[in-house]
Design an enzyme around this catalytic site. Structure first.
Site, PDB file in Angstrom:
ATOM      1  N   HIS A 305       0.856  -1.192   0.000  1.00  0.00           N
ATOM      2  CA  HIS A 305       0.000   0.000   0.000  1.00  0.00           C
ATOM      3  C   HIS A 305       0.888   1.235   0.000  1.00  0.00           C
ATOM      4  O   HIS A 305       1.945   1.249   0.620  1.00  0.00           O
ATOM      5  CB  HIS A 305      -0.907   0.013   1.255  1.00  0.00           C
ATOM      6  CG  HIS A 305      -2.091   0.899   1.092  1.00  0.00           C
ATOM      7  ND1 HIS A 305      -2.032   2.251   1.318  1.00  0.00           N
ATOM      8  CD2 HIS A 305      -3.344   0.637   0.674  1.00  0.00           C
ATOM      9  CE1 HIS A 305      -3.223   2.778   1.077  1.00  0.00           C
ATOM     10  NE2 HIS A 305      -4.028   1.820   0.674  1.00  0.00           N
ATOM     11  N   ASP A 362      -7.903  -5.331  -0.310  1.00  0.00           N
ATOM     12  CA  ASP A 362      -8.359  -6.230  -1.392  1.00  0.00           C
ATOM     13  C   ASP A 362      -7.996  -7.683  -1.169  1.00  0.00           C
ATOM     14  O   ASP A 362      -8.436  -8.541  -1.940  1.00  0.00           O
ATOM     15  CB  ASP A 362      -7.746  -5.752  -2.722  1.00  0.00           C
ATOM     16  CG  ASP A 362      -8.324  -4.405  -3.133  1.00  0.00           C
ATOM     17  OD1 ASP A 362      -7.539  -3.498  -3.455  1.00  0.00           O
ATOM     18  OD2 ASP A 362      -9.556  -4.268  -3.077  1.00  0.00           O
TER      19      ASP A 362
END
Ligand code: SDX
Length: 428
Positions: A305, A362
């Site tokens: 991320h 996700d």
């Protein structure tokens, strides 16, 4: 701490203001840099650049903190529902009972789409990606509401209500088109999540009762996806909105940005990656090694991320929900076991530890969508349904900010200097 930064250039020194956010984040305000020095800054992908002040969402990537209007995501996940969280994001406060009822009933009364819109679906092939359908149909809505009466604020508010109300209908119609079943109209007697599930899975031939477990977990997933400050798709929405384009246009742009595999499209890629690992006998270590090699373009989808250099708090919540939902639905999914093995292998590996790569939102969400019967190609559509109130909140914040100017970044030109036009017959 000095409230200015001193910048020493070869030919001059300037003082630039330091700004500090409500959570102590600090920035050098360079809005007068070019005017003072002729210099600009260069920051590809805006890794170090703040585009705006915003009061909507706070993320501390090092501590794994995520708060909507100051309320921790863990509390909202536990106690809120999606429409209440949408209200919080857009209006900056939790609604009281009257406000929530008014907001909810307004949305209920806008869930249908113009009958002509149903004909658009005839033009799509049955295997058309639902994100392409979602973007096309949302963009076309501007043609159905182009001469709205009212002040810009009234029209803006009605557009937000219409989008929140109609996106589930548009998404469900795309699914029904793909499976060759009749489109199911919204039912205003059902709450938001129940209504979506009914439009997706009910059939005219039989009565449909939404499983309360699915309604509960859908609320949770939509809340967790609802906003995430200046991510790629939200920044895109702000960029488009800054030109004065309609919210139909800026949300369409957000949907398109979200569809990328590095962003919202990752939830589909994760399941496809887990299925590939399963088909090859579940050798997770091979994929961990592949993800580390510079030669292979392979990335561990659902890992890493830009902001979180610690656990993504949303991933933690979804992982727990996976076990709970599968158990309550009395189903097991071998991909969940593979996902957990992959996570364990990666988090023990020095490459992932050094680069601070953790599961993101996700990584586990697709396991739940599968259990709900949502097809893999619709996972990113689910992300868009969740992210819609965040996009709308940012578009509203930008439109209401009197200091907003059209977004127009600069560049450093590295192309040819002055060149001649060579007539065709003289070119090599
Ligand atoms: C979302 O921004 C948001 O807030 C997004 C989001 C939201 O709610 O809106 O949180 C939603 O988009 C989550 C991210 C979903 N995408 C993926 O899961 C795709 C896989 N992840 C990567 O592509 C990557 O981690 C990103 C895109 C998420 C972040 O990329 P960055 O910040 O540009 O970091 P990077 O690609 O520069 O990676 C840093 C290093 C690189 O190695 P070096 O060049 O330094 O040697 O880490 C490596 C990368 O190669 N790396 C990975 C990796 N992610 C980063 N290596 C293997 N597998 C991965 N998943």
């Amino acid at each position: 701490m000095a409230n200015t930064a001193e910048l020493k250039l070869s030919d001059q020194t300037v003082q630039l203001p330091i700004v500090e956010g409500s959570e102590g984040e600090k920035a050098v305000d360079i809005s007068t840099l070019r005017q003072k020095t002729g210099y600009i800054t260069l920051d590809p992908a805006y890794v170090n650049t703040g585009a705006c002040n915003s009061a909507i969402t706070f993320i501390d990537g090092e501590k794994g903190i995520l708060r909507y209007r100051g309320i921790p995501i863990e509390v909202l996940a536990e106690r809120s529902n999606f429409l209440e969280t949408s209200y919080l994001l857009m209006y900056g406060k939790l609604p009281n009972a009257v406000e929530l009822e008014k907001f909810t009933s307004r949305i209920r009364r806008h869930t249908m789409v113009h009958e002509d819109i149903k004909r658009f679906y005839d033009g799509f092939s049955r295997d058309a990606h639902p994100m392409a359908i979602l973007a096309s149909v949302v963009c076309s809505l501007s043609a159905f509401y182009q001469n709205e009466k009212g002040t810009p604020e009234e029209v803006g508010e009605l557009t937000r209500i219409r989008l929140l109300a109609k996106l589930p209908t548009i998404a469900a119609y795309a699914y029904k088109k793909s499976v060759g079943q009749p489109f199911i109209y919204p039912d205003n007697n059902r709450n938001y999540c129940e209504n979506f599930l009914a439009m997706m899975f009910s059939l005219p031939a039989e009565k449909y009762e939404a499983d309360p477990v699915l309604v509960e977990v859908l609320n949770l997933l939509l809340i967790l996806h609802a906003d995430h400050e200046q991510n790629c798709s939200t920044s895109t929405v702000r960029m488009v909105q800054s030109s004065g384009a309609t919210t139909w246009a800026s949300i369409t742009a957000g949907i398109c940005a979200l569809s990328g595999p590095l962003h919202g499209g990752a939830n589909q890629e994760v399941i496809e990656m887990l299925e590939q690992i399963q088909n090859e006998g579940g050798k997770v270590q091979k994929y961990v090694e592949m993800a580390k090699s510079k030669e292979s373009k392979f990335k561990l989808m659902g890992f890493g991320h830009r902001v979180y250099k610690n656990f993504d708090p949303r991933a933690k919540i979804i992982k727990i929900a996976c076990d709970k939902v599968l158990k309550r639905m009395n189903v097991s999914d071998p991909l969940l076991d593979i996902a957990k093995e992959l996570e364990e292998a990666a988090l023990k590996d020095s490459y992932f530890i050094e680069k601070k790569l953790y599961p993101n939102v996700d990584f586990y969400s697709g396991i739940i969508y599968r259990a709900m019967g949502i097809p893999v190609n619709t996972f990113t559509v689910m992300f868009a349904l969740g992210r819609l109130p965040g996009w709308l909140a940012h578009a509203k914040e930008l439109s209401e900010d009197k200091s907003t100017k059209i977004s127009r970044p600069r560049q450093i030109y590295v192309g040819p200097t002055l060149a001649e036009y060579i007539p065709l017959n003289e070119r090599k």
